[in-house]
Scaffold this motif. Structure first.
Motif, PDB file in Angstrom:
ATOM      1  N   THR A 416       0.776  -1.269   0.106  1.00  0.00           N
ATOM      2  CA  THR A 416      -0.141  -0.127  -0.064  1.00  0.00           C
ATOM      3  C   THR A 416       0.885   1.168   0.118  1.00  0.00           C
ATOM      4  O   THR A 416       2.220   1.191   0.328  1.00  0.00           O
ATOM      5  N   ARG A 417       0.376   2.491  -0.602  1.00  0.00           N
ATOM      6  CA  ARG A 417       1.314   3.564  -0.708  1.00  0.00           C
ATOM      7  C   ARG A 417       0.473   4.624   0.138  1.00  0.00           C
ATOM      8  O   ARG A 417       0.872   5.766   0.207  1.00  0.00           O
ATOM      9  N   SER A 418      -0.828   4.135   0.733  1.00  0.00           N
ATOM     10  CA  SER A 418      -1.357   5.227   1.487  1.00  0.00           C
ATOM     11  C   SER A 418      -2.288   4.903   2.560  1.00  0.00           C
ATOM     12  O   SER A 418      -2.781   3.696   2.262  1.00  0.00           O
ATOM     13  N   ALA A 419      -2.571   5.312   3.581  1.00  0.00           N
ATOM     14  CA  ALA A 419      -3.432   4.749   4.706  1.00  0.00           C
ATOM     15  C   ALA A 419      -4.776   4.321   4.007  1.00  0.00           C
ATOM     16  O   ALA A 419      -5.414   3.639   4.496  1.00  0.00           O
ATOM     17  N   VAL A 420      -5.227   5.219   3.237  1.00  0.00           N
ATOM     18  CA  VAL A 420      -6.753   4.768   2.799  1.00  0.00           C
ATOM     19  C   VAL A 420      -6.555   3.494   2.021  1.00  0.00           C
ATOM     20  O   VAL A 420      -7.618   2.712   1.772  1.00  0.00           O
ATOM     21  N   LEU A 506     -17.355   5.121  -3.697  1.00  0.00           N
ATOM     22  CA  LEU A 506     -17.084   5.621  -2.227  1.00  0.00           C
ATOM     23  C   LEU A 506     -15.908   6.347  -2.200  1.00  0.00           C
ATOM     24  O   LEU A 506     -14.886   6.232  -2.705  1.00  0.00           O
ATOM     25  N   VAL A 507     -16.099   7.467  -1.266  1.00  0.00           N
ATOM     26  CA  VAL A 507     -15.034   8.250  -1.067  1.00  0.00           C
ATOM     27  C   VAL A 507     -14.525   8.516   0.525  1.00  0.00           C
ATOM     28  O   VAL A 507     -15.613   8.219   1.390  1.00  0.00           O
ATOM     29  N   THR A 508     -13.514   7.986   0.781  1.00  0.00           N
ATOM     30  CA  THR A 508     -12.874   8.264   2.176  1.00  0.00           C
ATOM     31  C   THR A 508     -11.942   9.253   2.543  1.00  0.00           C
ATOM     32  O   THR A 508     -11.370   9.521   1.788  1.00  0.00           O
ATOM     33  N   LEU A 509     -12.547   9.920   3.433  1.00  0.00           N
ATOM     34  CA  LEU A 509     -11.968  11.299   3.874  1.00  0.00           C
ATOM     35  C   LEU A 509     -11.338  10.983   5.298  1.00  0.00           C
ATOM     36  O   LEU A 509     -11.907  10.440   6.302  1.00  0.00           O
ATOM     37  N   VAL A 510     -10.119  11.163   5.569  1.00  0.00           N
ATOM     38  CA  VAL A 510      -9.328  10.956   6.682  1.00  0.00           C
ATOM     39  C   VAL A 510      -8.895  12.175   7.330  1.00  0.00           C
ATOM     40  O   VAL A 510      -7.902  13.130   6.721  1.00  0.00           O
ATOM     41  N   THR A 536     -19.856   8.518   0.994  1.00  0.00           N
ATOM     42  CA  THR A 536     -18.685   9.241   1.619  1.00  0.00           C
ATOM     43  C   THR A 536     -18.701   8.728   3.137  1.00  0.00           C
ATOM     44  O   THR A 536     -19.714   8.649   3.748  1.00  0.00           O
ATOM     45  N   VAL A 537     -17.614   8.296   3.590  1.00  0.00           N
ATOM     46  CA  VAL A 537     -17.200   7.934   4.875  1.00  0.00           C
ATOM     47  C   VAL A 537     -16.252   8.729   5.526  1.00  0.00           C
ATOM     48  O   VAL A 537     -15.032   9.214   4.535  1.00  0.00           O
ATOM     49  N   LEU A 548      -5.414  16.137   5.489  1.00  0.00           N
ATOM     50  CA  LEU A 548      -6.192  15.310   4.749  1.00  0.00           C
ATOM     51  C   LEU A 548      -5.982  14.184   3.882  1.00  0.00           C
ATOM     52  O   LEU A 548      -5.046  14.647   3.049  1.00  0.00           O
ATOM     53  N   LEU A 549      -6.675  13.121   3.961  1.00  0.00           N
ATOM     54  CA  LEU A 549      -6.241  11.874   3.008  1.00  0.00           C
ATOM     55  C   LEU A 549      -7.656  11.548   2.290  1.00  0.00           C
ATOM     56  O   LEU A 549      -8.629  11.766   3.018  1.00  0.00           O
ATOM     57  N   ILE A 550      -7.725  11.304   1.091  1.00  0.00           N
ATOM     58  CA  ILE A 550      -8.658  11.167   0.365  1.00  0.00           C
ATOM     59  C   ILE A 550      -8.534   9.804  -0.219  1.00  0.00           C
ATOM     60  O   ILE A 550      -7.488   9.632  -0.933  1.00  0.00           O
ATOM     61  N   GLY A 551      -9.604   8.829  -0.359  1.00  0.00           N
ATOM     62  CA  GLY A 551      -9.529   7.549  -1.100  1.00  0.00           C
ATOM     63  C   GLY A 551     -10.507   7.576  -2.118  1.00  0.00           C
ATOM     64  O   GLY A 551     -11.788   7.879  -1.313  1.00  0.00           O
ATOM     65  N   VAL A 552     -10.760   7.032  -3.000  1.00  0.00           N
ATOM     66  CA  VAL A 552     -11.773   7.041  -3.952  1.00  0.00           C
ATOM     67  C   VAL A 552     -11.666   5.530  -4.628  1.00  0.00           C
ATOM     68  O   VAL A 552     -10.763   4.998  -5.125  1.00  0.00           O
ATOM     69  N   GLU A 553     -12.926   4.750  -4.427  1.00  0.00           N
ATOM     70  CA  GLU A 553     -12.866   3.218  -4.873  1.00  0.00           C
ATOM     71  C   GLU A 553     -13.949   3.189  -5.587  1.00  0.00           C
ATOM     72  O   GLU A 553     -14.928   4.023  -5.644  1.00  0.00           O
TER      73      GLU A 553
END
Length: 553
Positions: A416-420, A506-510, A536-537, A548-553
């Motif tokens: 993995t390259r990011s926490a998301v 799905l968008v993940t926001l940290v 969005t979670v 801010l971290l952003i993940g898009v699945e």
């Protein structure tokens, strides 16, 4: 190069004697590690006491070696204080934490002026050593919230009493060490009669067994005589806790072990003890002078970490879920576990609650292979999926995996390259499926997650999106700067537009610790307005996470 123990002059306590003691203790614990793991049934049958004691002793020995190889004089005080500090910062598990406090007690006496009344003769090495072992036992008992007899505390107390008796009879340091060692062995043999869990399993206390090895190393360091080998007896055949037995804590105790170092005042730690004692059990708080090692078993790891945040500055947070070990029986390994490297206290708690063993990354302090290997061992499973957490950690993860495989653990590293991406992989983890299928599914989930990050530029520089100035907000997509903005929310919206331009469900926001809740609400509304079919979670990354971290699945 490991230190080669040298014979010590009779009745002499100096820095070289401590260095020899440390080296011999580490070697003894290394030889006995697996056997001690096998008899670990109290307070939790997670079969890691030998490993925890060894790793604690290894950290202590490393600090001692570093202290005695620089240009400063090799004094006894310097040696014991470095040794105790190394144990404190590297303590693992309940037993390792108690060992760290025992060494602190030794350092409190051997590392300071004995403080005799005016005109009184200074104690000889034997008297000084007896005082050190007594102080060690007293401080260890004080560090445990609810001391239980039949444990390594009992062994430490017996050793201290025998040391004082030998000292009162004008014994030398060698005499005192031998008396402490013999008394510890005798006390260890009696532990099954003091603790029902040990009696049922047909074993002696695992932590006490490790302490006997440490005291045997002390006698060897001072006398030059090697203690006779004492095989560790394994569990009695068929021994098991009966259903409903209140001592069978490995079946009914809290689900998580939480350990962290804490910078706090003694007054704040006193309040913390009360809070943690109400949250769980197996509470041990050791240390002093502003630095503490906190160990507790709880069902709510987030509350335990939050209590530390209110008390001071917690770091090196380790959360271990041992529900799997309980389900698979006394002392047996879980079939599969996940180890996740995460940049943020909130993420560590989140992944810990999902059942992962976590390694917290602080800015500029990437974990070494040894720390990742420690986490794999703490997971205590036959199969481990390691979520490495970033490209810069791949070499360390590969080295840790190679060593774990040599220990008989099947390990797969998901790059993995990011926490998301780690969160996405953890969401599809199936501990009941085949190992290969689980790894493929987790790898696919991580790979299908595009990742973004917002950061603040520290200086003027050239980027792939143009020239940025110090203070600009940088929006990175898949590791490259894609947007340069003036404010976090507006820049995040621009990043989301680009990331969702190629689709997503799905968008993940940290969110980082300084980002207000209003930003999350604004971004959730922005996604809902522009992309009706996208959910969005939002999570809080906690201290040490990016803004801010952003993940898009």
């Amino acid at each position: 190069m490991p230190h080669e123990p040298q014979p010590q002059p009779a009745d002499e306590l100096d820095a070289e004697a401590v260095r020899t003691w440390s080296s011999l203790a580490l070697a003894a614990l290394g030889r006995a590690r697996e056997d001690i793991d096998a008899i670990n049934v109290y307070p939790v049958a997670d079969a890691d006491t030998g490993t925890n004691l060894y790793l604690t002793a290894e950290s202590a020995d490393r600090a001692l070696t570093d202290a005695l190889t620089d240009t400063a004089p090799a004094s006894l005080s310097r040696a014991v204080r470095a040794w105790a500090h190394g144990a404190l910062v590297g303590a693992r598990g309940n037993s390792g934490t108690i060992l760290a406090q025992l060494l602190r007690g030794v350092a409190d006496v051997l590392g300071t002026d004995p403080g005799e009344p005016a005109g009184a003769p200074a104690p000889g090495p034997g008297g000084l050593l007896a005082r050190a072992l007594t102080r060690a036992a007293e401080e260890a008992y004080a560090a445990v919230a609810h001391p239980v007899e039949g444990t390594m505390l009992t062994v430490a107390g017996a050793a201290a009493r025998a040391a004082e008796t030998a000292s009162a009879a004008a014994g030398t340091a060698v005499d005192v060490a031998r008396a402490a060692y013999d008394a510890a062995r005798a006390a260890l043999a009696e532990t099954p009669g003091q603790l029902a869990a040990l009696d049922r399993a047909g074993v002696v206390d695992a932590g006490g067994c490790g302490l006997v090895a440490v005291l045997g190393a002390l006698w060897q360091a001072l006398s030059g005589q090697e203690p006779a080998a004492e095989p560790v007896a394994g569990p009695a055949a068929g021994a098991a806790a009966e259903p409903g037995d209140p001592c069978a804590r490995e079946e009914e105790g809290p689900a998580y072990e939480v350990i962290y170092l804490l910078e706090a005042s003694a007054e704040a730690v006193a309040v913390l003890r009360e809070r943690l004692d109400a949250l769980g059990d197996s509470l041990v708080v050791v240390g002093g002078d502003g630095l503490w090692n906190v160990h507790v078993h709880v069902d709510d790891p987030g509350a335990a970490v939050e209590a530390g945040v209110e008390a001071g500055r917690p770091y090196r947070i380790r959360i271990t879920h041992f529900g799997d070990a309980r389900r698979h029986g006394r002392g047996e390994r879980a079939q599969r576990a996940v180890v996740a490297v995460v940049p943020g206290e909130g993420l560590a708690v989140l992944c810990g609650e999902a059942g992962a063993t976590t390694v917290l990354v602080r800015p500029g302090e990437a974990p070494a292979a040894a720390e990742l290997l420690d986490a794999v061992r703490r997971a205590h499973a036959r199969e481990v999926v390691l979520l490495a957490g970033g490209a810069e950690l791949r070499a360390a993860a590969a080295a840790a995996a190679e060593q774990a495989r040599a220990d008989g653990v099947r390990v797969a590293v998901i790059p993995t390259r990011s926490a998301v991406q780690g969160l996405a992989a953890l969401a599809v983890h199936d501990p009941d499926g085949s190992f290969d299928e689980d790894v493929v599914a987790m790898t696919a989930a991580a790979g299908a997650t595009r990742y973004g990050e917002l950061a603040v530029a520290e200086s003027r520089s050239f980027t792939s999106a143009g020239i940025c100035q110090a203070g600009d907000v940088l929006g990175l997509i898949d590791g490259d700067v894609a947007v340069i903005g003036a404010a976090l929310a507006e820049t995040a919206e621009a990043v989301l537009d680009r990331m969702l331009g190629s689709g997503g469900e799905l968008v993940t926001l940290v969110l980082g610790p300084e980002v207000p809740d209003g930003v999350a609400e604004r971004l959730e509304a922005y996604v809902q307005h522009g992309h009706l079919a996208v959910d969005t979670v939002t999570y809080r990354g906690g201290r040490y996470s990016a803004p801010l971290l952003i993940g898009v699945e």
